[in-house]
Design a protein around this motif. Structure first.
Motif, PDB file in Angstrom:
ATOM      1  N   THR A 264       0.841  -1.201   0.000  1.00  0.00           N
ATOM      2  CA  THR A 264       0.000   0.000   0.000  1.00  0.00           C
ATOM      3  C   THR A 264       0.875   1.249   0.000  1.00  0.00           C
ATOM      4  O   THR A 264       2.103   1.185   0.106  1.00  0.00           O
ATOM      5  CB  THR A 264      -0.894   0.030   1.233  1.00  0.00           C
ATOM      6  N   GLY A 265       0.216   2.385  -0.086  1.00  0.00           N
ATOM      7  CA  GLY A 265       0.934   3.650  -0.020  1.00  0.00           C
ATOM      8  C   GLY A 265       1.645   3.844   1.306  1.00  0.00           C
ATOM      9  O   GLY A 265       2.688   4.493   1.372  1.00  0.00           O
ATOM     10  N   MET A 266       1.070   3.247   2.371  1.00  0.00           N
ATOM     11  CA  MET A 266       1.695   3.318   3.696  1.00  0.00           C
ATOM     12  C   MET A 266       2.667   2.176   3.925  1.00  0.00           C
ATOM     13  O   MET A 266       3.155   1.982   5.020  1.00  0.00           O
ATOM     14  CB  MET A 266       0.601   3.283   4.772  1.00  0.00           C
ATOM     15  N   ARG A 267       2.944   1.420   2.861  1.00  0.00           N
ATOM     16  CA  ARG A 267       3.919   0.332   2.870  1.00  0.00           C
ATOM     17  C   ARG A 267       3.491  -0.878   3.686  1.00  0.00           C
ATOM     18  O   ARG A 267       4.341  -1.674   4.121  1.00  0.00           O
ATOM     19  CB  ARG A 267       5.300   0.820   3.312  1.00  0.00           C
ATOM     20  N   PHE A 268       2.181  -1.075   3.874  1.00  0.00           N
ATOM     21  CA  PHE A 268       1.705  -2.364   4.369  1.00  0.00           C
ATOM     22  C   PHE A 268       1.862  -3.362   3.238  1.00  0.00           C
ATOM     23  O   PHE A 268       1.641  -3.032   2.075  1.00  0.00           O
ATOM     24  CB  PHE A 268       0.255  -2.283   4.811  1.00  0.00           C
ATOM     25  N   THR A 269       2.247  -4.591   3.578  1.00  0.00           N
ATOM     26  CA  THR A 269       2.507  -5.588   2.547  1.00  0.00           C
ATOM     27  C   THR A 269       1.723  -6.864   2.802  1.00  0.00           C
ATOM     28  O   THR A 269       1.320  -7.150   3.940  1.00  0.00           O
ATOM     29  CB  THR A 269       4.004  -5.938   2.480  1.00  0.00           C
ATOM     30  N   TYR A 270       1.522  -7.619   1.727  1.00  0.00           N
ATOM     31  CA  TYR A 270       0.823  -8.900   1.811  1.00  0.00           C
ATOM     32  C   TYR A 270       1.387  -9.813   0.736  1.00  0.00           C
ATOM     33  O   TYR A 270       1.703  -9.365  -0.360  1.00  0.00           O
ATOM     34  CB  TYR A 270      -0.684  -8.714   1.613  1.00  0.00           C
ATOM     35  N   TYR A 271       1.515 -11.116   1.087  1.00  0.00           N
ATOM     36  CA  TYR A 271       2.112 -12.077   0.173  1.00  0.00           C
ATOM     37  C   TYR A 271       1.234 -13.318   0.054  1.00  0.00           C
ATOM     38  O   TYR A 271       0.582 -13.734   1.023  1.00  0.00           O
ATOM     39  CB  TYR A 271       3.489 -12.518   0.672  1.00  0.00           C
ATOM     40  N   THR A 272       1.266 -13.927  -1.106  1.00  0.00           N
ATOM     41  CA  THR A 272       0.656 -15.233  -1.219  1.00  0.00           C
ATOM     42  C   THR A 272       1.499 -16.237  -0.435  1.00  0.00           C
ATOM     43  O   THR A 272       2.712 -16.041  -0.275  1.00  0.00           O
ATOM     44  CB  THR A 272       0.516 -15.652  -2.694  1.00  0.00           C
ATOM     45  N   ASP A 273       0.869 -17.283   0.071  1.00  0.00           N
ATOM     46  CA  ASP A 273       1.558 -18.189   0.983  1.00  0.00           C
ATOM     47  C   ASP A 273       2.826 -18.794   0.398  1.00  0.00           C
ATOM     48  O   ASP A 273       3.827 -18.991   1.105  1.00  0.00           O
ATOM     49  CB  ASP A 273       0.607 -19.312   1.409  1.00  0.00           C
ATOM     50  N   SER A 274       2.810 -19.098  -0.892  1.00  0.00           N
ATOM     51  CA  SER A 274       3.936 -19.821  -1.487  1.00  0.00           C
ATOM     52  C   SER A 274       5.218 -19.005  -1.567  1.00  0.00           C
ATOM     53  O   SER A 274       6.295 -19.578  -1.796  1.00  0.00           O
ATOM     54  CB  SER A 274       3.556 -20.314  -2.886  1.00  0.00           C
ATOM     55  N   VAL A 275       5.152 -17.689  -1.370  1.00  0.00           N
ATOM     56  CA  VAL A 275       6.365 -16.859  -1.463  1.00  0.00           C
ATOM     57  C   VAL A 275       6.726 -16.204  -0.135  1.00  0.00           C
ATOM     58  O   VAL A 275       7.769 -15.542  -0.043  1.00  0.00           O
ATOM     59  CB  VAL A 275       6.235 -15.776  -2.553  1.00  0.00           C
ATOM     60  N   LYS A 276       5.911 -16.397   0.888  1.00  0.00           N
ATOM     61  CA  LYS A 276       6.204 -15.786   2.184  1.00  0.00           C
ATOM     62  C   LYS A 276       7.556 -16.260   2.703  1.00  0.00           C
ATOM     63  O   LYS A 276       7.863 -17.452   2.659  1.00  0.00           O
ATOM     64  CB  LYS A 276       5.105 -16.129   3.194  1.00  0.00           C
ATOM     65  N   GLY A 277       8.353 -15.315   3.188  1.00  0.00           N
ATOM     66  CA  GLY A 277       9.675 -15.636   3.698  1.00  0.00           C
ATOM     67  C   GLY A 277      10.747 -15.692   2.628  1.00  0.00           C
ATOM     68  O   GLY A 277      11.942 -15.754   2.950  1.00  0.00           O
ATOM     69  N   ARG A 278      10.352 -15.669   1.352  1.00  0.00           N
ATOM     70  CA  ARG A 278      11.324 -15.714   0.251  1.00  0.00           C
ATOM     71  C   ARG A 278      11.311 -14.438  -0.576  1.00  0.00           C
ATOM     72  O   ARG A 278      12.361 -14.008  -1.057  1.00  0.00           O
ATOM     73  CB  ARG A 278      11.042 -16.906  -0.660  1.00  0.00           C
ATOM     74  N   PHE A 279      10.135 -13.855  -0.766  1.00  0.00           N
ATOM     75  CA  PHE A 279       9.998 -12.642  -1.589  1.00  0.00           C
ATOM     76  C   PHE A 279       9.720 -11.437  -0.704  1.00  0.00           C
ATOM     77  O   PHE A 279       9.060 -11.550   0.329  1.00  0.00           O
ATOM     78  CB  PHE A 279       8.831 -12.788  -2.568  1.00  0.00           C
ATOM     79  N   THR A 280      10.201 -10.267  -1.147  1.00  0.00           N
ATOM     80  CA  THR A 280       9.942  -9.018  -0.442  1.00  0.00           C
ATOM     81  C   THR A 280       9.555  -7.951  -1.443  1.00  0.00           C
ATOM     82  O   THR A 280      10.307  -7.676  -2.385  1.00  0.00           O
ATOM     83  CB  THR A 280      11.174  -8.550   0.343  1.00  0.00           C
ATOM     84  N   ILE A 281       8.384  -7.350  -1.227  1.00  0.00           N
ATOM     85  CA  ILE A 281       7.951  -6.233  -2.062  1.00  0.00           C
ATOM     86  C   ILE A 281       8.285  -4.931  -1.354  1.00  0.00           C
ATOM     87  O   ILE A 281       8.159  -4.828  -0.122  1.00  0.00           O
ATOM     88  CB  ILE A 281       6.440  -6.328  -2.383  1.00  0.00           C
ATOM     89  N   SER A 282       8.738  -3.945  -2.115  1.00  0.00           N
ATOM     90  CA  SER A 282       9.065  -2.648  -1.541  1.00  0.00           C
ATOM     91  C   SER A 282       8.811  -1.572  -2.591  1.00  0.00           C
ATOM     92  O   SER A 282       8.548  -1.885  -3.757  1.00  0.00           O
ATOM     93  CB  SER A 282      10.521  -2.612  -1.076  1.00  0.00           C
ATOM     94  N   ARG A 283       8.865  -0.333  -2.166  1.00  0.00           N
ATOM     95  CA  ARG A 283       8.619   0.763  -3.101  1.00  0.00           C
ATOM     96  C   ARG A 283       9.505   1.948  -2.779  1.00  0.00           C
ATOM     97  O   ARG A 283       9.876   2.168  -1.625  1.00  0.00           O
ATOM     98  CB  ARG A 283       7.149   1.167  -3.085  1.00  0.00           C
ATOM     99  N   ASP A 284       9.844   2.696  -3.811  1.00  0.00           N
ATOM    100  CA  ASP A 284      10.582   3.947  -3.691  1.00  0.00           C
ATOM    101  C   ASP A 284       9.703   5.013  -4.330  1.00  0.00           C
ATOM    102  O   ASP A 284       9.658   5.129  -5.550  1.00  0.00           O
ATOM    103  CB  ASP A 284      11.929   3.830  -4.402  1.00  0.00           C
ATOM    104  N   ASN A 285       9.000   5.765  -3.498  1.00  0.00           N
ATOM    105  CA  ASN A 285       8.053   6.733  -4.034  1.00  0.00           C
ATOM    106  C   ASN A 285       8.754   7.878  -4.763  1.00  0.00           C
ATOM    107  O   ASN A 285       8.193   8.456  -5.696  1.00  0.00           O
ATOM    108  CB  ASN A 285       7.165   7.279  -2.919  1.00  0.00           C
TER     109      ASN A 285
END
Length: 124
Positions: A51-72
């Motif tokens: 989200t814009g406030m940098r809350f994140t959510y992952y599908t179960d199969s990638v949790k702990g392996r993938f990281t989403i981030s943003r540079d506004n």
């Protein structure tokens, strides 16, 4: 508005890749953005959202392996993918919502803008 993904490629199982999605045409700093993927012969599926406030959510199969981030400041969203598996092989798509919301969205119809995709291939 344009979303352009980059960073895909061929990697061995256990390796890492970092995908980037550069947005142009408007700012998405307050909008939810996400990554989806589509493997051959399969439907496009949700991977991760931020989200814009940098809350994140992952599908179960990638949790702990993938990281989403943003540079506004750069109007860019990233997907760091570690410990890659052959089943991660797919075309990865970036998506963005038009509105400003701090909710997390996980389905295709909830996103207004899409990139062209970048291929990720993980060899065993």
């Amino acid at each position: 508005v344009q979303l352009v993904e980059s960073g895909g490629g061929l990697v061995q199982a256990g390796g890492s890749l970092r995908l980037s999605c550069a947005a142009s045409g408007r700012t998405f700093s307050n909008s939810a953005m996400a990554w989806f993927r589509q493997a051959p012969g399969q439907e496009r599926e949700f991977v991760a959202a931020i989200t814009g406030m940098r809350f994140t959510y992952y599908t179960d199969s990638v949790k702990g392996r993938f990281t989403i981030s943003r540079d506004n400041a750069e109007n860019t969203v990233y997907l760091q993918m570690n410990s890659l598996k052959p089943e991660d092989t797919a075309v990865y798509y970036c998506a963005a919502r038009r509105d400003s919301s701090n909710s997390l969205y996980r389905t295709i119809p909830e996103y207004d803008y899409w990139g062209q995709g970048t291929q990720v291939t993980v060899s065993s």
